[in-house]
Enzyme design. Structure first.
Site, PDB file in Angstrom:
ATOM      1  CG  ASP A 243      -1.966  -0.994   1.306  1.00  0.00           C
ATOM      2  OD1 ASP A 243      -1.853  -1.834   0.333  1.00  0.00           O
ATOM      3  OD2 ASP A 243      -2.711  -0.771   2.096  1.00  0.00           O
ATOM      4  CG  HIS A 385       2.674   0.346   4.257  1.00  0.00           C
ATOM      5  ND1 HIS A 385       2.480  -0.620   5.075  1.00  0.00           N
ATOM      6  CD2 HIS A 385       1.654   0.950   3.961  1.00  0.00           C
ATOM      7  CE1 HIS A 385       1.204  -0.464   5.699  1.00  0.00           C
ATOM      8  NE2 HIS A 385       0.623   0.529   4.983  1.00  0.00           N
TER       9      HIS A 385
HETATM   10 ZN    ZN Z   1      -2.262   3.213   3.509  1.00  0.00          ZN
END
Ligand code: ZN
Length: 434
Positions: A243, A385
């Protein structure tokens, strides 16, 4: 006072004109003539029925206003593609107080002698749902553009997926036009609402033969590398998801590393990062990874109005499409925050996760890798991430260890396919474990 009473009826090849001035009223009627029995008589019937009502009303009026005559006007707009005519008749009637308007649209195929509705053009049932969402969005946007805001609930009601809400449509050179007459929107006095949905958005809702091209935005989609999923059938499978990117340096480093493990992953990208990191996004897609949306600004969708929610989602989808040539179908809501309303608005598949590495906090590749390996199971979805090199390194380290345990690394779409799951729009997918 001199009274002029006259009557003109003029028929040209394609049109009827009637102009009549009576003592207390005037008629001004224009309507088209298509020389096709069914449509011509339908139009005539509509006009004459209204005219009759008007004359009835006039005959019953006792105290005729001195200020002006009563008025009956019919005018029309017409366009056609091939053998289909789109005609909208507009009736304006004044019998005191104010003009009352009425509209009637016909979509007629003169060759096959058939009246059409929008259903004739739509691909399937979900197309109407999607059209409803797009119309809602474009009406709200129209309101913003002219500096007036609509009540969301009224616009919602006028755009619910019912074919009756989409009667006045037309195919224009710059997009698909839908008209919502002003009198159908309560308290709206600023004229008709006409929205144009660009063909790059409406095409996917139309049957292929009715899809149209728009030169400026048409982009050839990039063909991604596809892999044969046969050899993964009996493997333990994990979907790694990343993400908050893309980020040119760390995402590139991840893409390099993934090759070693024959790993394909899913990126949930932020709209506001796309422009600055376009090339790496394109590369990720080309190399067979899946691009999903993480919205534009990473705002908590639960706290936004429906229009703002759609802005967050739609602007990101448009940007992704601009770069890779197709719209994303997977959505990871920021913070995992979503509800049924948002799912309905987004019309995307909601993907959550089953393994949270907290990589953004601990920033240690060993800790991250251990967390993944410990919690790994067939069908799991890992949240990471790709903004941090430690996350990239931790993911690759975990892959090295999991590969030795017989795991393979697939995208969310591959995982769903391999687990025989048909993704829907109402479920939040946390894993694909059996
Ligand atoms: Zn996020």
């Amino acid at each position: 006072m001199i009274l002029i009473v006259f009557f003109i009826q003029h028929q040209s090849k394609h049109e009827i004109h009637i102009l009549k001035t009576g003592k207390y009223y005037q008629l001004k009627i224009n309507y088209p003539l298509l020389h096709s029995k069914e449509i011509d008589s339908e139009i005539k019937e509509y006009v004459y029925k209204n005219k009759k009502e008007f004359l009835n009303k006039v005959s019953k009026i006792k105290n005729i206003e001195k200020s002006g005559k009563y008025d009956f006007i019919v005018q029309y707009q017409m366009s056609h593609e091939d053998n289909v005519y789109h005609i909208r008749l507009e009736t304006h009637v004044y019998t005191g107080e104010k003009y009352i308007r009425d509209d009637k649209s016909f979509h007629y195929d003169v060759k096959n002698k058939k009246f059409l509705t929008l259903n004739h053009y739509l691909k399937d049932e979900s197309s109407l749902e999607k059209l409803s969402l797009l119309s809602y969005y474009y009406i709200m946007e129209y309101g913003q553009n002219i500096g007036k805001s609509f009540a969301e609930d009224i616009v919602k009601e006028k755009t619910i997926p019912n074919i009756e809400n989409f009667i006045h449509f037309d195919f224009k050179p710059n997009g698909f036009e839908i008209l919502f007459p002003f009198y159908e929107i309560p308290n709206w006095k600023d004229g008709d609402i006409k929205i144009i949905i660009p063909y790059n958005e409406i095409n996917e809702l139309l049957k292929p033969q009715y899809q149209k091209k728009e030169k400026e935005i048409l982009k050839e989609p990039i063909t991604p590398e596809n892999r044969n999923l046969g050899k993964y059938k009996n493997k333990k499978l994990i979907a790694f998801t990343f993400d908050d990117g893309p980020s040119t340096s760390t995402t590139s480093s991840l893409l390099d590393g993934l090759r070693k493990y024959d790993a394909k992953v899913t990126f949930f990208v932020l709209g506001n990062r796309i422009e600055a990191n376009e090339e790496v996004l394109k590369r990720a897609y080309k190399e067979g990874h899946v691009i999903g949306s993480h919205t534009y600004n990473h705002r908590n969708l639960l706290l936004l109005s429906d229009y703002e929610r759609m802005q967050e989602i739609k602007s990101t989808n448009d940007l992704i499409e601009h770069v890779i040539g197709i719209k994303p179908i997977l959505l990871r809501p920021p913070y995992g925050n979503i509800n049924d309303d948002i799912k309905k608005l987004s019309h995307m598949h909601t993907v959550q996760w089953s393994i949270d590495t907290l990589d953004w906090k601990n920033k240690d590749k060993e800790v991250i890798a251990n967390e993944i390996v410990e919690k790994a199971q067939d069908g799991a979805i890992v949240l990471l991430h790709d903004l941090y090199q430690t996350s990239v390194d931790g993911a690759l380290l975990a892959m090295e260890r999991l590969e030795a345990e017989g795991y393979a690394f697939v995208t969310i779409l591959e995982l769903a396919r391999l687990k025989n799951i048909d993704l829907d729009y109402t479920t939040s997918y946390f894993n694909f474990s059996n």
